[in-house]
Design a protein around this motif. Structure first.
Motif, PDB file in Angstrom:
ATOM      1  N   MET A 142       0.834  -1.185   0.000  1.00  0.00           N
ATOM      2  CA  MET A 142       0.000   0.000   0.000  1.00  0.00           C
ATOM      3  C   MET A 142       0.883   1.255   0.000  1.00  0.00           C
ATOM      4  O   MET A 142       0.567   2.222  -0.689  1.00  0.00           O
ATOM      5  N   MET A 143       1.982   1.207   0.740  1.00  0.00           N
ATOM      6  CA  MET A 143       2.885   2.363   0.789  1.00  0.00           C
ATOM      7  C   MET A 143       3.474   2.657  -0.599  1.00  0.00           C
ATOM      8  O   MET A 143       3.616   3.817  -0.977  1.00  0.00           O
ATOM      9  N   ASP A 144       3.783   1.599  -1.344  1.00  0.00           N
ATOM     10  CA  ASP A 144       4.333   1.791  -2.683  1.00  0.00           C
ATOM     11  C   ASP A 144       3.317   2.475  -3.593  1.00  0.00           C
ATOM     12  O   ASP A 144       3.678   3.370  -4.371  1.00  0.00           O
ATOM     13  N   ILE A 145       2.061   2.082  -3.484  1.00  0.00           N
ATOM     14  CA  ILE A 145       1.010   2.708  -4.295  1.00  0.00           C
ATOM     15  C   ILE A 145       0.884   4.187  -3.943  1.00  0.00           C
ATOM     16  O   ILE A 145       0.779   5.041  -4.825  1.00  0.00           O
ATOM     17  N   VAL A 146       0.908   4.497  -2.653  1.00  0.00           N
ATOM     18  CA  VAL A 146       0.809   5.895  -2.220  1.00  0.00           C
ATOM     19  C   VAL A 146       2.043   6.676  -2.683  1.00  0.00           C
ATOM     20  O   VAL A 146       1.918   7.820  -3.145  1.00  0.00           O
ATOM     21  N   ASP A 147       3.221   6.073  -2.598  1.00  0.00           N
ATOM     22  CA  ASP A 147       4.436   6.740  -3.072  1.00  0.00           C
ATOM     23  C   ASP A 147       4.337   7.049  -4.567  1.00  0.00           C
ATOM     24  O   ASP A 147       4.687   8.153  -5.011  1.00  0.00           O
ATOM     25  N   GLN A 148       3.858   6.086  -5.352  1.00  0.00           N
ATOM     26  CA  GLN A 148       3.696   6.303  -6.784  1.00  0.00           C
ATOM     27  C   GLN A 148       2.638   7.380  -7.063  1.00  0.00           C
ATOM     28  O   GLN A 148       2.793   8.198  -7.971  1.00  0.00           O
ATOM     29  N   GLN A 149       1.577   7.384  -6.264  1.00  0.00           N
ATOM     30  CA  GLN A 149       0.534   8.401  -6.426  1.00  0.00           C
ATOM     31  C   GLN A 149       1.090   9.782  -6.113  1.00  0.00           C
ATOM     32  O   GLN A 149       0.792  10.760  -6.797  1.00  0.00           O
ATOM     33  N   MET A 162      -6.590   5.992   1.994  1.00  0.00           N
ATOM     34  CA  MET A 162      -6.980   7.397   2.121  1.00  0.00           C
ATOM     35  C   MET A 162      -6.196   8.096   3.231  1.00  0.00           C
ATOM     36  O   MET A 162      -5.772   9.240   3.064  1.00  0.00           O
ATOM     37  N   HIS A 163      -5.993   7.419   4.354  1.00  0.00           N
ATOM     38  CA  HIS A 163      -5.206   8.017   5.434  1.00  0.00           C
ATOM     39  C   HIS A 163      -3.738   8.171   5.031  1.00  0.00           C
ATOM     40  O   HIS A 163      -3.105   9.186   5.344  1.00  0.00           O
ATOM     41  N   LEU A 164      -3.201   7.191   4.328  1.00  0.00           N
ATOM     42  CA  LEU A 164      -1.823   7.294   3.856  1.00  0.00           C
ATOM     43  C   LEU A 164      -1.685   8.412   2.820  1.00  0.00           C
ATOM     44  O   LEU A 164      -0.683   9.142   2.813  1.00  0.00           O
ATOM     45  N   LEU A 165      -2.677   8.570   1.973  1.00  0.00           N
ATOM     46  CA  LEU A 165      -2.665   9.654   0.997  1.00  0.00           C
ATOM     47  C   LEU A 165      -2.705  11.011   1.704  1.00  0.00           C
ATOM     48  O   LEU A 165      -1.977  11.932   1.328  1.00  0.00           O
ATOM     49  N   ALA A 166      -3.535  11.126   2.720  1.00  0.00           N
ATOM     50  CA  ALA A 166      -3.594  12.371   3.491  1.00  0.00           C
ATOM     51  C   ALA A 166      -2.245  12.659   4.143  1.00  0.00           C
ATOM     52  O   ALA A 166      -1.803  13.812   4.192  1.00  0.00           O
ATOM     53  N   ALA A 167      -1.579  11.634   4.634  1.00  0.00           N
ATOM     54  CA  ALA A 167      -0.256  11.811   5.244  1.00  0.00           C
ATOM     55  C   ALA A 167       0.777  12.227   4.196  1.00  0.00           C
ATOM     56  O   ALA A 167       1.693  12.996   4.487  1.00  0.00           O
ATOM     57  N   ALA A 168       0.630  11.741   2.966  1.00  0.00           N
ATOM     58  CA  ALA A 168       1.556  12.088   1.889  1.00  0.00           C
ATOM     59  C   ALA A 168       1.378  13.532   1.424  1.00  0.00           C
ATOM     60  O   ALA A 168       2.300  14.123   0.865  1.00  0.00           O
ATOM     61  N   PHE A 169       0.203  14.093   1.659  1.00  0.00           N
ATOM     62  CA  PHE A 169      -0.098  15.476   1.286  1.00  0.00           C
ATOM     63  C   PHE A 169      -0.589  16.235   2.521  1.00  0.00           C
ATOM     64  O   PHE A 169      -1.759  16.625   2.604  1.00  0.00           O
ATOM     65  N   PRO A 170       0.278  16.463   3.507  1.00  0.00           N
ATOM     66  CA  PRO A 170      -0.164  17.022   4.793  1.00  0.00           C
ATOM     67  C   PRO A 170      -0.710  18.449   4.716  1.00  0.00           C
ATOM     68  O   PRO A 170      -1.462  18.866   5.594  1.00  0.00           O
TER      69      PRO A 170
END
Length: 93
Positions: A1-8, A37-45
């Motif tokens: 999941m982290m890899d997907i968020v990193d790529q996003q 969704m929570h990981l995405l929010a963390a990636a875009f604080p």
């Protein structure tokens, strides 16, 4: 999941380059995945991240943009719900 968020984050960064976007809206299957969704929010604080309540929210948005051209009825106010995700929230399902 982290890899997907990193790529996003990388691909979204290409699109948002030097822009002051304040909100990200997610629809489709991943909008139902609380972990993503929570990981995405963390990636875009510094950006508000929202999940749409329906899978085809982008298509609905396009239809609403040209609403007056094809429909004389008033717009419904409860057509779409958004769920806000934040880096400070705990993960809920």
């Amino acid at each position: 999941m982290m890899d997907i968020v990193d790529q996003q984050k990388i691909s979204t960064g290409y699109v948002l380059k030097d822009n002051s976007v304040k909100r990200i809206f997610v629809d489709g299957g991943f909008s139902k995945n609380a972990v993503y969704m929570h990981l995405l929010a963390a990636a875009f604080p510094h950006t508000e991240v929202f999940a749409a309540s329906m899978a085809q929210a982008t298509a609905v948005g396009a239809a609403l943009a040209i609403h007056k051209a094809w429909n004389s009825k008033p717009l419904p106010h409860d057509l779409l719900e958004l769920k806000f995700y934040s880096v400070t929230q705990g993960i809920t399902t």
